[in-house]
Scaffold this motif. Structure first.
Motif, PDB file in Angstrom:
ATOM      1  N   THR A   1      14.185  21.089 -17.869  1.00 24.74           N
ATOM      2  CA  THR A   1      14.199  21.588 -19.249  1.00 24.74           C
ATOM      3  C   THR A   1      15.483  22.363 -19.525  1.00 24.74           C
ATOM      4  OG1 THR A   1      12.955  23.622 -18.746  1.00 24.74           O
ATOM      5  CG2 THR A   1      11.670  21.684 -19.436  1.00 24.74           C
TER       6      THR A   1
ATOM      7  N   ARG B   1      10.946  22.718 -14.708  1.00 30.33           N
ATOM      8  CA  ARG B   1      11.649  23.818 -15.374  1.00 30.33           C
ATOM      9  C   ARG B   1      13.161  23.627 -15.312  1.00 30.33           C
ATOM     10  NH1 ARG B   1       8.408  28.681 -12.797  1.00 30.33           N
ATOM     11  NH2 ARG B   1      10.418  29.696 -13.010  1.00 30.33           N
TER      12      ARG B   1
ATOM     13  N   VAL C   1       4.247  23.537 -23.769  1.00 26.13           N
ATOM     14  CA  VAL C   1       4.540  22.969 -22.453  1.00 26.13           C
ATOM     15  C   VAL C   1       4.977  24.070 -21.506  1.00 26.13           C
ATOM     16  CG1 VAL C   1       6.014  21.370 -21.182  1.00 26.13           C
ATOM     17  CG2 VAL C   1       5.068  20.690 -23.383  1.00 26.13           C
ATOM     18  N   THR C   2       5.805  25.006 -21.965  1.00 28.81           N
ATOM     19  CA  THR C   2       6.248  26.123 -21.124  1.00 28.81           C
ATOM     20  C   THR C   2       5.045  26.946 -20.675  1.00 28.81           C
ATOM     21  OG1 THR C   2       8.366  26.210 -22.252  1.00 28.81           O
ATOM     22  CG2 THR C   2       7.711  28.170 -21.027  1.00 28.81           C
TER      23      THR C   2
ATOM     24  N   HIS D   1       6.870  21.869 -29.649  1.00 26.18           N
ATOM     25  CA  HIS D   1       6.037  21.594 -28.481  1.00 26.18           C
ATOM     26  C   HIS D   1       6.446  22.408 -27.267  1.00 26.18           C
ATOM     27  CE1 HIS D   1       5.033  18.452 -31.123  1.00 26.18           C
ATOM     28  NE2 HIS D   1       4.701  17.547 -30.267  1.00 26.18           N
ATOM     29  N   GLY D   2       7.672  22.880 -27.249  1.00 26.20           N
ATOM     30  CA  GLY D   2       8.204  23.538 -26.075  1.00 26.20           C
ATOM     31  C   GLY D   2       7.403  24.728 -25.618  1.00 26.20           C
TER      32      GLY D   2
ATOM     33  N   PHE E   1       6.961  13.611 -17.643  1.00 25.69           N
ATOM     34  CA  PHE E   1       6.388  14.535 -16.671  1.00 25.69           C
ATOM     35  C   PHE E   1       5.764  13.751 -15.516  1.00 25.69           C
ATOM     36  CE2 PHE E   1       7.407  17.723 -19.505  1.00 25.69           C
ATOM     37  CZ  PHE E   1       6.885  18.962 -19.175  1.00 25.69           C
TER      38      PHE E   1
ATOM     39  N   THR F   1       4.420  12.404 -22.206  1.00 27.56           N
ATOM     40  CA  THR F   1       5.093  13.670 -22.478  1.00 27.56           C
ATOM     41  C   THR F   1       6.426  13.679 -21.741  1.00 27.56           C
ATOM     42  OG1 THR F   1       2.955  14.779 -22.644  1.00 27.56           O
ATOM     43  CG2 THR F   1       4.903  16.184 -22.411  1.00 27.56           C
TER      44      THR F   1
ATOM     45  N   ASP G   1      10.220  16.524 -25.105  1.00 23.90           N
ATOM     46  CA  ASP G   1       9.060  17.144 -25.762  1.00 23.90           C
ATOM     47  C   ASP G   1       8.925  18.606 -25.351  1.00 23.90           C
ATOM     48  OD1 ASP G   1       8.316  14.704 -26.951  1.00 23.90           O
ATOM     49  OD2 ASP G   1       7.029  14.170 -25.247  1.00 23.90           O
ATOM     50  N   ALA G   2       9.215  18.889 -24.092  1.00 25.60           N
ATOM     51  CA  ALA G   2       9.064  20.247 -23.577  1.00 25.60           C
ATOM     52  C   ALA G   2      10.044  21.218 -24.214  1.00 25.60           C
ATOM     53  CB  ALA G   2       9.245  20.257 -22.060  1.00 25.60           C
TER      54      ALA G   2
END
Length: 148
Positions: free
Chosen positions: A14, A11, A143-144, A139-140, A75, A129, A133-134
């Motif tokens: 990101t 997190r 992933v979140t 895609h975010g 990741f 990933t 990407d997140a």
């Protein structure tokens, strides 16, 4: 399951990926935005700094920046740094292989054969990933949701 520490690390990354590449983000801002205990976040960012993922800047305009581009940070890489080997069984670990204590032979182990497929599929997703990407608009959100 991944640890809370790994979730916090992902997190925090990101947030850094979403920030302006030249503008350091203060730990207190990341902690507040992501609801991460500040002292714990300091330890996490220090680990990531030692592994060449982030860099810190001192001073009034200080904070943290990604050292590597977000599209190159997977990741899987972060989970290995924070949580260690990515394997459901010690005999399936790529980085910390160890024969199972109760094993008579890996070739004949039915459990190992099934979990080898799980490990391969998991690694494929995690190492393909990226942090970019997140934070990507399409895609975010997915992933979140997975990190929550």
């Amino acid at each position: 399951m991944i640890t809370q520490k790994a979730k916090y690390a992902l997190r925090a990354l990101t947030v850094l990926a979403d920030a302006d590449a030249d503008e350091p983000v203060m730990i207190s801002d990341i902690a507040a935005q992501q609801k991460i205990p500040k002292k714990f976040l300091e330890q996490i960012l220090l680990d990531l700094k030692h592994h060449g993922i982030v860099v810190s800047r001192r001073g009034k305009q200080g904070g943290y920046l990604l050292l590597k581009p977000a599209h190159t940070i997977t990741f899987g890489e972060i989970l290995r740094i924070i949580d260690g080997p990515i394997a459901p069984l010690p005999c399936l670990s790529i980085t910390a292989y160890r024969k199972c204590d109760d094993c008579d032979g890996e070739q004949n182990c039915e459990i190992r054969h099934v979990f080898a497929k799980v490990a391969d599929a998991t690694r494929k997703v995690l190492f393909s990933t990226t942090i970019a990407d997140a934070v990507a608009p399409t895609h975010g959100a997915e992933v979140t949701r997975l990190l929550a």
